[in-house]
Design a protein around this motif. Structure first.
Motif, mmCIF file in Angstrom:
data_model
loop_
_atom_site.group_PDB
_atom_site.id
_atom_site.type_symbol
_atom_site.label_atom_id
_atom_site.label_comp_id
_atom_site.label_asym_id
_atom_site.label_seq_id
_atom_site.Cartn_x
_atom_site.Cartn_y
_atom_site.Cartn_z
ATOM 1 N N PRO A 1 0.784 -1.239 0.000
ATOM 2 C CA PRO A 1 0.000 0.000 0.000
ATOM 3 C C PRO A 1 0.817 1.291 0.000
ATOM 4 O O PRO A 1 0.516 2.215 -0.768
ATOM 5 N N LEU A 2 1.846 1.394 0.853
ATOM 6 C CA LEU A 2 2.608 2.632 0.926
ATOM 7 C C LEU A 2 3.387 2.868 -0.366
ATOM 8 O O LEU A 2 3.395 3.992 -0.905
ATOM 9 N N LYS A 3 4.031 1.825 -0.889
ATOM 10 C CA LYS A 3 4.768 1.959 -2.148
ATOM 11 C C LYS A 3 3.825 2.271 -3.304
ATOM 12 O O LYS A 3 4.167 3.045 -4.199
ATOM 13 N N ARG A 4 2.643 1.677 -3.279
ATOM 14 C CA ARG A 4 1.663 1.948 -4.334
ATOM 15 C C ARG A 4 1.227 3.413 -4.288
ATOM 16 O O ARG A 4 1.131 4.072 -5.337
ATOM 17 N N LYS A 5 0.979 3.929 -3.088
ATOM 18 C CA LYS A 5 0.575 5.321 -2.950
ATOM 19 C C LYS A 5 1.677 6.252 -3.451
ATOM 20 O O LYS A 5 1.395 7.238 -4.151
ATOM 21 N N MET A 6 2.931 5.968 -3.112
ATOM 22 C CA MET A 6 4.050 6.790 -3.570
ATOM 23 C C MET A 6 4.167 6.759 -5.098
ATOM 24 O O MET A 6 4.423 7.779 -5.733
ATOM 25 N N ARG A 7 3.944 5.568 -5.683
ATOM 26 C CA ARG A 7 4.016 5.439 -7.143
ATOM 27 C C ARG A 7 2.880 6.198 -7.814
ATOM 28 O O ARG A 7 3.085 6.843 -8.862
ATOM 29 N N ILE A 8 1.698 6.167 -7.232
ATOM 30 C CA ILE A 8 0.570 6.915 -7.787
ATOM 31 C C ILE A 8 0.873 8.407 -7.795
ATOM 32 O O ILE A 8 0.633 9.102 -8.792
ATOM 33 N N LYS A 9 1.421 8.921 -6.696
ATOM 34 C CA LYS A 9 1.766 10.344 -6.650
ATOM 35 C C LYS A 9 2.835 10.674 -7.690
ATOM 36 O O LYS A 9 2.785 11.722 -8.340
ATOM 37 N N GLU A 10 3.777 9.765 -7.863
ATOM 38 C CA GLU A 10 4.850 9.984 -8.830
ATOM 39 C C GLU A 10 4.307 10.086 -10.248
ATOM 40 O O GLU A 10 4.658 11.011 -10.996
ATOM 41 N N ILE A 11 3.427 9.148 -10.636
ATOM 42 C CA ILE A 11 2.938 9.195 -12.010
ATOM 43 C C ILE A 11 1.921 10.326 -12.201
ATOM 44 O O ILE A 11 1.830 10.898 -13.290
ATOM 45 N N GLU A 12 1.189 10.675 -11.143
ATOM 46 C CA GLU A 12 0.275 11.813 -11.261
ATOM 47 C C GLU A 12 1.064 13.105 -11.465
ATOM 48 O O GLU A 12 0.699 13.953 -12.302
ATOM 49 N N ASN A 13 2.152 13.274 -10.720
ATOM 50 C CA ASN A 13 2.987 14.468 -10.887
ATOM 51 C C ASN A 13 3.621 14.527 -12.278
ATOM 52 O O ASN A 13 3.724 15.595 -12.879
ATOM 53 N N ARG A 14 4.041 13.368 -12.795
ATOM 54 C CA ARG A 14 4.600 13.351 -14.147
ATOM 55 C C ARG A 14 3.532 13.699 -15.177
ATOM 56 O O ARG A 14 3.794 14.434 -16.142
ATOM 57 N N SER A 15 2.329 13.177 -14.989
ATOM 58 C CA SER A 15 1.237 13.489 -15.894
ATOM 59 C C SER A 15 0.950 14.988 -15.906
ATOM 60 O O SER A 15 0.748 15.588 -16.971
ATOM 61 N N LEU A 16 0.941 15.588 -14.731
ATOM 62 C CA LEU A 16 0.695 17.035 -14.624
ATOM 63 C C LEU A 16 1.810 17.826 -15.283
ATOM 64 O O LEU A 16 1.566 18.784 -16.029
ATOM 65 N N ARG A 17 3.044 17.408 -15.053
ATOM 66 C CA ARG A 17 4.205 18.126 -15.591
ATOM 67 C C ARG A 17 4.299 18.006 -17.115
ATOM 68 O O ARG A 17 4.604 18.970 -17.812
ATOM 69 N N GLU A 18 4.028 16.824 -17.647
ATOM 70 C CA GLU A 18 4.217 16.562 -19.077
ATOM 71 C C GLU A 18 2.918 16.643 -19.881
ATOM 72 O O GLU A 18 2.964 16.498 -21.103
ATOM 73 N N ASP A 19 1.791 16.866 -19.217
ATOM 74 C CA ASP A 19 0.477 16.790 -19.884
ATOM 75 C C ASP A 19 0.371 15.457 -20.620
ATOM 76 O O ASP A 19 0.088 15.399 -21.813
ATOM 77 N N GLU A 20 0.580 14.376 -19.881
ATOM 78 C CA GLU A 20 0.750 13.038 -20.443
ATOM 79 C C GLU A 20 -0.212 12.064 -19.766
ATOM 80 O O GLU A 20 -0.352 12.044 -18.553
ATOM 81 N N THR A 21 -0.880 11.228 -20.563
ATOM 82 C CA THR A 21 -1.736 10.188 -20.010
ATOM 83 C C THR A 21 -0.874 9.036 -19.502
ATOM 84 O O THR A 21 0.008 8.559 -20.212
#
Length: 228
Positions: free
Chosen positions: A138-158
């Protein structure tokens, strides 16, 4: 000689999933390297092959031996358990080995749950990334979700990712707990099947009217938007 990367149906009929041209090639092959022998036999039987006359070998740690048919002058088919081979499955190592030995690799036309989900999602289709499986813990999954959400926001990427059906509900709950209200989330389940559903909403809307996914094959897609 060629290594044919053969898409398999996502749960429905083989003849509904693959074009005639691809099926004609499959029916000429006698040797197959597969992810799962049982599902491969069912696919090949449905495709019109005489499975009793075929050599069907599961992909394991020893990849080099699987290229034996190519070295002996016979083309080889590569089958995943569902969808396109070499994408989120062990077939990629066999494709790499074929390239190293100079054999031509030919991808056949067929269903890809990842591409189909993106097509139907309404999310950014010019810039996207497939992230595979997210961590189970759970904790690693949550960290990974935040990581890919931040990348999506930064790159305007799905961002596209998948999960085993019995962990779908846990992943959806983690996404709704972790992501921004304005992030758009798509869940595409049972693609190509009668029960197919593709739902895209903001995380805020998902939280207010969350639907049960159940234990269905699903693809998740995320596109982050800045908070207003």
């Amino acid at each position: 000689m060629k290594l044919y990367a053969i898409p398999t149906s996502l749960g429905g009929s083989v003849t509904d999933a693959l074009p005639v041209s691809a099926l004609e090639i499959v029916r000429t092959l006698k040797d197959f390297a597969v992810e799962n022998a049982k599902s491969a036999r069912a696919f090949l039987k449905d495709a019109g092959c005489d499975v009793h006359s075929l050599s069907i070998v599961e992909i394991g740690d020893e990849i080099g031996g699987l290229l034996k048919p190519l070295r002996e002058g016979r083309s080889l088919g590569l089958l995943s358990e569902a969808g396109c081979p070499a994408i989120a499955d062990p077939g990629a190592t066999l494709v790499e080995a074929a390239h190293r030995e100079g054999f031509r690799v030919v991808p056949l036309v067929g269903p890809s749950s990842i591409a189909l989900a993106l097509m139907a999602s309404g999310l950014e289709g010019q810039r996207f990334a497939f992230c595979g499986y997210l961590p189970r813990e759970p904790l690693k999954r949550k960290m990974r979700i935040k990581e890919i959400e931040n990348r999506s926001l930064r790159e305007d990427e799905t961002e596209i990712f998948i999960e085993t059906p019995y962990r779908n509900e846990a992943l959806l709950a983690a996404l709704l707990e972790t992501c921004r209200e304005t992030t758009r989330l798509c869940v595409a389940a049972d693609l190509t099947l009668p029960a197919e559903s593709v739902t895209t909403k903001t995380v805020g809307d998902w939280r207010r009217r969350a639907a049960e996914i159940g234990r269905r094959p699903a693809v998740f897609l995320l596109l982050a938007k800045a908070e207003r």
